[in-house]
Design an enzyme around this catalytic site. Structure first.
Site, PDB file in Angstrom:
ATOM      1  N   ASP A   1     -17.276  12.087   8.786  1.00 23.87           N
ATOM      2  CA  ASP A   1     -15.814  12.030   8.826  1.00 23.87           C
ATOM      3  C   ASP A   1     -15.318  11.589  10.198  1.00 23.87           C
ATOM      4  O   ASP A   1     -14.259  10.991  10.326  1.00 23.87           O
ATOM      5  CB  ASP A   1     -15.218  13.414   8.518  1.00 23.87           C
ATOM      6  CG  ASP A   1     -15.354  13.773   7.050  1.00 23.87           C
ATOM      7  OD1 ASP A   1     -15.503  12.861   6.232  1.00 23.87           O
ATOM      8  OD2 ASP A   1     -15.328  14.981   6.745  1.00 23.87           O
TER       9      ASP A   1
ATOM     10  N   HIS B   1      -9.437  20.456   2.386  1.00 24.41           N
ATOM     11  CA  HIS B   1      -8.506  19.314   2.454  1.00 24.41           C
ATOM     12  C   HIS B   1      -7.232  19.601   1.667  1.00 24.41           C
ATOM     13  O   HIS B   1      -6.140  19.510   2.192  1.00 24.41           O
ATOM     14  CB  HIS B   1      -9.169  18.041   1.914  1.00 24.41           C
ATOM     15  CG  HIS B   1      -9.934  17.290   2.951  1.00 24.41           C
ATOM     16  ND1 HIS B   1      -9.327  16.692   4.015  1.00 24.41           N
ATOM     17  CD2 HIS B   1     -11.248  17.052   3.094  1.00 24.41           C
ATOM     18  CE1 HIS B   1     -10.241  16.107   4.776  1.00 24.41           C
ATOM     19  NE2 HIS B   1     -11.423  16.324   4.246  1.00 24.41           N
TER      20      HIS B   1
ATOM     21  N   HIS C   1      -8.972 -34.185 -15.448  1.00 22.31           N
ATOM     22  CA  HIS C   1     -10.146 -33.664 -14.735  1.00 22.31           C
ATOM     23  C   HIS C   1     -11.304 -34.661 -14.862  1.00 22.31           C
ATOM     24  O   HIS C   1     -11.923 -35.052 -13.873  1.00 22.31           O
ATOM     25  CB  HIS C   1     -10.586 -32.318 -15.329  1.00 22.31           C
ATOM     26  CG  HIS C   1      -9.766 -31.142 -14.907  1.00 22.31           C
ATOM     27  ND1 HIS C   1      -8.431 -31.025 -15.192  1.00 22.31           N
ATOM     28  CD2 HIS C   1     -10.092 -30.028 -14.199  1.00 22.31           C
ATOM     29  CE1 HIS C   1      -7.975 -29.881 -14.695  1.00 22.31           C
ATOM     30  NE2 HIS C   1      -8.973 -29.249 -14.082  1.00 22.31           N
TER      31      HIS C   1
ATOM     32  N   GLU D   1     -17.523  10.616  -4.156  1.00 19.74           N
ATOM     33  CA  GLU D   1     -17.090  10.003  -2.899  1.00 19.74           C
ATOM     34  C   GLU D   1     -18.110  10.307  -1.786  1.00 19.74           C
ATOM     35  O   GLU D   1     -18.554   9.402  -1.092  1.00 19.74           O
ATOM     36  CB  GLU D   1     -15.712  10.590  -2.544  1.00 19.74           C
ATOM     37  CG  GLU D   1     -15.103  10.028  -1.284  1.00 19.74           C
ATOM     38  CD  GLU D   1     -13.875  10.815  -0.867  1.00 19.74           C
ATOM     39  OE1 GLU D   1     -13.658  11.938  -1.382  1.00 19.74           O
ATOM     40  OE2 GLU D   1     -13.134  10.312   0.000  1.00 19.74           O
ATOM     41  N   HIS D   2     -18.427  11.595  -1.630  1.00 19.60           N
ATOM     42  CA  HIS D   2     -19.390  12.026  -0.613  1.00 19.60           C
ATOM     43  C   HIS D   2     -20.586  12.675  -1.293  1.00 19.60           C
ATOM     44  O   HIS D   2     -20.418  13.408  -2.267  1.00 19.60           O
ATOM     45  CB  HIS D   2     -18.782  13.080   0.321  1.00 19.60           C
ATOM     46  CG  HIS D   2     -17.523  12.649   0.999  1.00 19.60           C
ATOM     47  ND1 HIS D   2     -16.273  13.075   0.597  1.00 19.60           N
ATOM     48  CD2 HIS D   2     -17.319  11.850   2.067  1.00 19.60           C
ATOM     49  CE1 HIS D   2     -15.358  12.551   1.381  1.00 19.60           C
ATOM     50  NE2 HIS D   2     -15.943  11.796   2.281  1.00 19.60           N
TER      51      HIS D   2
ATOM     52  N   GLN E   1     -14.965  20.408   2.313  1.00 19.44           N
ATOM     53  CA  GLN E   1     -14.283  19.542   1.355  1.00 19.44           C
ATOM     54  C   GLN E   1     -13.076  20.248   0.764  1.00 19.44           C
ATOM     55  O   GLN E   1     -11.988  19.680   0.669  1.00 19.44           O
ATOM     56  CB  GLN E   1     -15.270  19.167   0.236  1.00 19.44           C
ATOM     57  CG  GLN E   1     -14.819  17.998  -0.586  1.00 19.44           C
ATOM     58  CD  GLN E   1     -14.653  16.763   0.264  1.00 19.44           C
ATOM     59  OE1 GLN E   1     -15.525  16.430   1.058  1.00 19.44           O
ATOM     60  NE2 GLN E   1     -13.527  16.112   0.155  1.00 19.44           N
TER      61      GLN E   1
ATOM     62  N   GLN F   1       9.771   2.485   2.510  1.00 23.65           N
ATOM     63  CA  GLN F   1      10.449   1.518   3.389  1.00 23.65           C
ATOM     64  C   GLN F   1       9.467   0.905   4.389  1.00 23.65           C
ATOM     65  O   GLN F   1       9.588  -0.283   4.738  1.00 23.65           O
ATOM     66  CB  GLN F   1      11.657   2.160   4.103  1.00 23.65           C
ATOM     67  CG  GLN F   1      11.370   3.378   4.963  1.00 23.65           C
ATOM     68  CD  GLN F   1      11.421   4.692   4.191  1.00 23.65           C
ATOM     69  OE1 GLN F   1      11.189   4.716   2.964  1.00 23.65           O
ATOM     70  NE2 GLN F   1      11.686   5.784   4.886  1.00 23.65           N
TER      71      GLN F   1
ATOM     72  N   GLU G   1     -13.339 -29.784 -22.729  1.00 21.91           N
ATOM     73  CA  GLU G   1     -12.254 -28.811 -22.621  1.00 21.91           C
ATOM     74  C   GLU G   1     -10.888 -29.457 -22.831  1.00 21.91           C
ATOM     75  O   GLU G   1      -9.856 -28.787 -22.688  1.00 21.91           O
ATOM     76  CB  GLU G   1     -12.330 -28.106 -21.258  1.00 21.91           C
ATOM     77  CG  GLU G   1     -13.575 -27.225 -21.126  1.00 21.91           C
ATOM     78  CD  GLU G   1     -13.573 -26.345 -19.877  1.00 21.91           C
ATOM     79  OE1 GLU G   1     -12.701 -26.542 -19.005  1.00 21.91           O
ATOM     80  OE2 GLU G   1     -14.446 -25.464 -19.787  1.00 21.91           O
TER      81      GLU G   1
END
Lengths: 430, 430
Positions: free
Chosen positions: A361, A262, A420, A327-328, A259, A191, A415
């Site tokens: 971080d 998490h 054009h 990622e790291h 890591q 929402q 084309e």
């Protein structure tokens, strides 16, 4: 935790399995999310009140109660202990300085044919930041998502954060204030995404929505994509640590666990040419797990997804890292810059023995919203570029058109796009 | 075609309806596409051969027949008439020069705390270009999609183009050769996208897929997103022409029709403060339609989606244009640069009376792959940035960590991420 050794005959098979490992289970919530979005589009604010009552265990008296007032934000800020306030301030200032340094320059060039060509960067008018609620409400994420928008020059930054049972983390509000968030709403789930994308009487629509969320939020972002821009859907977090013999095994072990703590889907991989370090780190991980508050989560992550890869040398470490595209990436080696030069794919790199990922971080400056799950092959971390767009432009007078126009006529006709061709030919007197 | 007048009492209602007008009908092909992708993943090359036989009305003898050989490409190129070859060469050179000028610089900064922060741009390893087949195979699109990849430094550029009944436009092959495409496959539809995303024995996987396609291609790109990067899904094309009294109405009319001739869903809008020009352009459109080969398509587009908006002045024209956020914008006014400064949202702008959009479609240099359907509010045209990604990096020694680390410890503990805090504290001697 898996032990891999590049000299073992089954290494390629096992490394390929590591690459293909699916760490994420995606719930199918398409239909539920489509229903919520349709409800918000049809009933606006009334739907937001009803959905909040249903999902967030509190009932706003009306839609205006969703908005967090400036006074509430100030009051929350005033309650922050001084050391946390100072830390937030340092983080916000450093993140802002780095992201301002990213700001690109416009381009303008006049060429030999007499055309002037340009590219102009401009900020989005309005963006929405989604912030997860409850325990996962991280003030650092507020800074990392909102400050690049402010640095880019976005005028309106709306933030939605669910407040299950009414709970709202004051540090999140303090971070929002420092990050330049202009509106905060107690609103979450699909929402919130629907309201930011389509607008209601009390929440004006935005042009782009960023920020992490649960499966409903991720699916809602997918469904509103096109109406608004979205950031990429983040997967579970990961780190690769390349470490040589010159490291304290405890440092490496805690970095891997940072890591792993998490969530259970996180992945920590040590790549090292030193078998003694590998063994010492494995032991230190077990030792550290004894005192870690989030040991249950970290242990599960390490057991299921962790790996130690023994390599012949750092060249091999770099080659494997490019296949992992993490990622790291921590480069805990004697010459980290030389090793970085061999890395083609990584979201963010941390160089040296005194540069754990946690510095990045929170306070280093570069963004901590980074491409996960090998997408660093083609994707980048959040930046001012997420909140800017480009307009290219061309300026031509009759002489410039005479220089390049005939080629456009030829190609337009080739084309089969006659109008054009004619739009150019007519101006050339044709 | 709609006539709108900003001084009319119902203007806002009618303009809002114009903004919300859906020009696209999306076919639901989710399940069919999911089946095709699963088939390609399971059976690889064999699936490609079967699917090509089923959908493209020719049967490759095996998967190697999908590849267009270097000899075929050279032979096709040799058959191109000299004027078309010269036009293609000019277009390719100009597009390359502009996109090379876009290449961004890396960032490196050492701050007062002693940390060195950086951001490094790098090219993707491999990209895939989808090119529609048959009559919609436009050589200009090949140039516009592939040249930015080459300018960015991408080493491998694979192109897939369906060849219904075996037909392949030699100009498309000639364009691919000039654009630096490294591999061409006679392959289309969702199966081409699946092959490029997942790879087969004969087609190595890529990291990002760009290029327009039909509903199956668009849905396939949506479904492989995450495995690879994709560009945004283009909708029907549109142009806004802002023109003052000083224009030849025929020029404006043909420019509007150049957009309209693309397809029935295209949209052409004239915004002018001059009622006489508005009337003259409306008449000139009808006149031009009499001789236009694609008149049926252009007339239908103009009738269904075209509009002439009469405004009080150019300030009002700019304000309405920002709400439309058009893909293409022509500024046919006395002072086009001053007007451009008022435009916040447009994909590409064309300045002056001698700069029809067709110049930009073919030879000017900036890209013609642009954000459609009001997405220029948050999206940009194709560029080298689509083929680059960033790695940020941080370098810290013990002294630098001592300067910023304590704040990271405070924030890590505030977020309940103890191992994060400990990874810093341990190095600080904590």
């Amino acid at each position: 935790m898996k032990h891999l050794d590049t000299t073992a005959p089954d290494f390629e098979t096992r490394f390929a399995a590591l690459l293909d490992e699916a760490r994420e289970t995606t719930a199918r919530v398409d239909a539920a999310v489509a229903g919520i979005i349709a409800d918000v589009r049809a009933r606006g604010d009334a739907a937001l009140v009803d959905l909040t009552a249903r999902f967030d265990a509190w009932t706003p008296r009306d839609a205006s109660a969703l908005r967090v007032s400036a006074e509430e934000i100030e009051a929350a800020d005033a309650r922050i202990p001084p050391d946390r306030r100072a830390a937030l301030n340092m983080a916000a200032e450093r993140i802002e300085a780095f992201h301002r340094a990213q700001l690109p320059a416009d381009l303008e060039m006049k060429d030999a044919a007499g055309l002037t060509l340009g590219m102009r960067w401009g900020a989005l008018d309005a963006v929405g930041i989604y912030v997860p609620g409850g325990k996962a409400a991280y003030p650092s994420s507020v800074l990392m998502n909102a400050i690049p928008a402010r640095a880019a020059g976005v005028g309106r930054i709306a933030m939605c954060v669910p407040t299950p049972g009414g709970e709202l983390n004051p540090l999140v509000l303090a971070a929002a204030r420092r990050a330049g968030v202009t509106e905060v709403y107690r609103l979450g789930g699909a929402q919130a995404v629907a309201a930011m994308a389509w607008g209601t009487a009390s929440i004006a629509p935005v042009d782009r929505i960023v920020g992490p969320g649960n499966a409903y939020v991720a699916e809602a972002k997918r469904q509103v994509f096109g109406r608004v821009g979205i950031d990429s859907i983040a997967g579970p977090s990961e780190v690769v640590v390349i470490a040589d013999a010159g490291n304290d095994p405890r440092h490496v072990a805690v970095d891997l666990l940072a890591q792993a703590e998490h969530d259970e889907s996180a992945q920590s991989i040590l790549v090292t040419p030193d078998a003694a370090l590998a063994a010492a780190v494995a032991a230190a991980v077990e030792e550290e797990l004894r005192s870690l508050p989030r040991a249950a989560i970290a242990a599960e992550s390490w057991r299921r997804h962790g790996a130690i890869v023994l390599v012949r040398d750092l060249d091999e470490a770099a080659a494997l890292t490019n296949r992992l595209a993490p990622e790291h990436l921590q480069l805990m080696v004697e010459q980290p810059r030389a090793l970085l030069a061999q890395i083609r794919h990584a979201g963010a790199a941390f160089l040296g023995r005194f540069c754990p990922e946690a510095v990045g971080d929170y306070v280093a400056g570069p963004n901590h919203v980074l491409p996960t799950g090998r997408t660093a092959r083609f994707a980048s971390g959040l930046s001012v570029f997420d909140f800017l767009k480009r307009t290219t432009w061309v300026e031509a007078d009759a002489a410039a058109l005479a220089a390049v126009g005939p080629a456009a006529v030829v190609l337009g006709e080739a084309e089969g796009l006659t109008a054009h061709a004619r739009s150019v030919a007519l101006r050339l007197g044709g």
